[in-house]
Design a protein around this motif. Sequence first.
Motif: not given
Length: 452
Positions: A411-415, A389-391
Amino acid sequence: MKQLKRRTLFVLCFVGMLVVLSGIFCVRLVIHGQDWASSSVNWNAYSSGKLARGTIYDRNGVLLYDCETQTYGEGKLLRTSTLHLVGDQQGNISGGAKRLFSDKLVGYNPITGLNKKGNKLYLSVDSNLNQTAYEALDGHAGTVAVYNYETGEILCLVSAPSFDPTNDKQVQAVADGDSRYEGAYINRFFSSTYTPGSIFKVVTAAAAIENLDTDNFTFHCTGSYEIGGDKVTCPKKHGDLDFGSALAKSCNGAFAQLALELDGTVLEEYAKKAGLLDSMTISGFPTAAGSFEAAAPGTLDLGWSGVGQFHDQVCPASMLTLMGCIAGDGKAATPRLDHKISSPSGLPVRQGKGDTSTIGWKPETCEKLQEMMRNNVLQTYGQEQFGSLPVCAKSGTAEVGSGQDPHAWFVGFVDEPEHPYAFVVVVEHGGWGSSTAGRVAASVLKQLDQED
């Protein structure tokens, strides 16, 4: 003859009033009938003050709670990790589905009235992810949440400490104020605010991108940054940094300098644009509002506020939504807890459309932050812990007082279009954000990737 006319006129007026009042009642029935049917005074929907109609499942059909029999699903870990989603028997947990979705669970139709068993509510969460997240917290208080920033569906939501609602000893211990269960009635994702620590550097970075020349920004970190005879300290000497590496290394000195250049009123403006200072509503439940104090120009307090300390406070729900908006170039679906609702026969029940959340940052700013947060993972946190996963992420280690371990954030997201997930992890007194909270996030994201 006159008497007959008067009687006729009276009857016509009475019939007219009856028609008008009946019309008003029908309109009110259409508008408010669902609320009337789900009211706790409706004996057909409640038993001893407890909702007695409808069934609650996770998104995959795993039973979480049967309102008719007032029984929870099977498995201690399942019950404990989903308790704040369902609600306890005593009604002390206000953000549970039994209360938030009572109007949907009773199974009311303005034409046919109440159905016999109530509706089936499928929450958006995957109970397997919840169990993984709860175990990963490893006894710490805190919260973990993951949501799809394109659909708004919350796939994982855990608040700890929690307890098994079928275990009488645990229920009594919570009621008695046992310190092991401090704050167990609170859903920390919705209702708590925390010092953000370095995750707030994303806000400072956004303000800097839009107001300063960050392309030519440089900073030499010696381990501290002096402001008026006092110092903002760093955990280590980072040496020469540009703007991207300052975020990747999470240099306190660099971001304190940026805060002084920006001024406190600008930082407050960008925190507000990010949605961090206001309450939001998720599936009908209002979240806690954050806070930011614009410290005086040129002060140590201003430097620390840009680092995410001083009097900064944020709610995990708002931070999760901000992560989704950064991933979505400034907008994202508002988080929600419902997946689908069906009648006892399996027919779908109409649901309202999801909402959209927006932030006041430029799309180009969000794109730059996407690159920088991706670089954080590649340069600092390590891609290997997240599998394929490109986190994109930012950690935070929030100091909360002398003698106490700091709160850990990640915190963050998968792009990636195939995996549009944003996440937030808070581990109270967990120590370093990247190692403690980052490990929790990695556990949940890897399982989510395997299940897709």
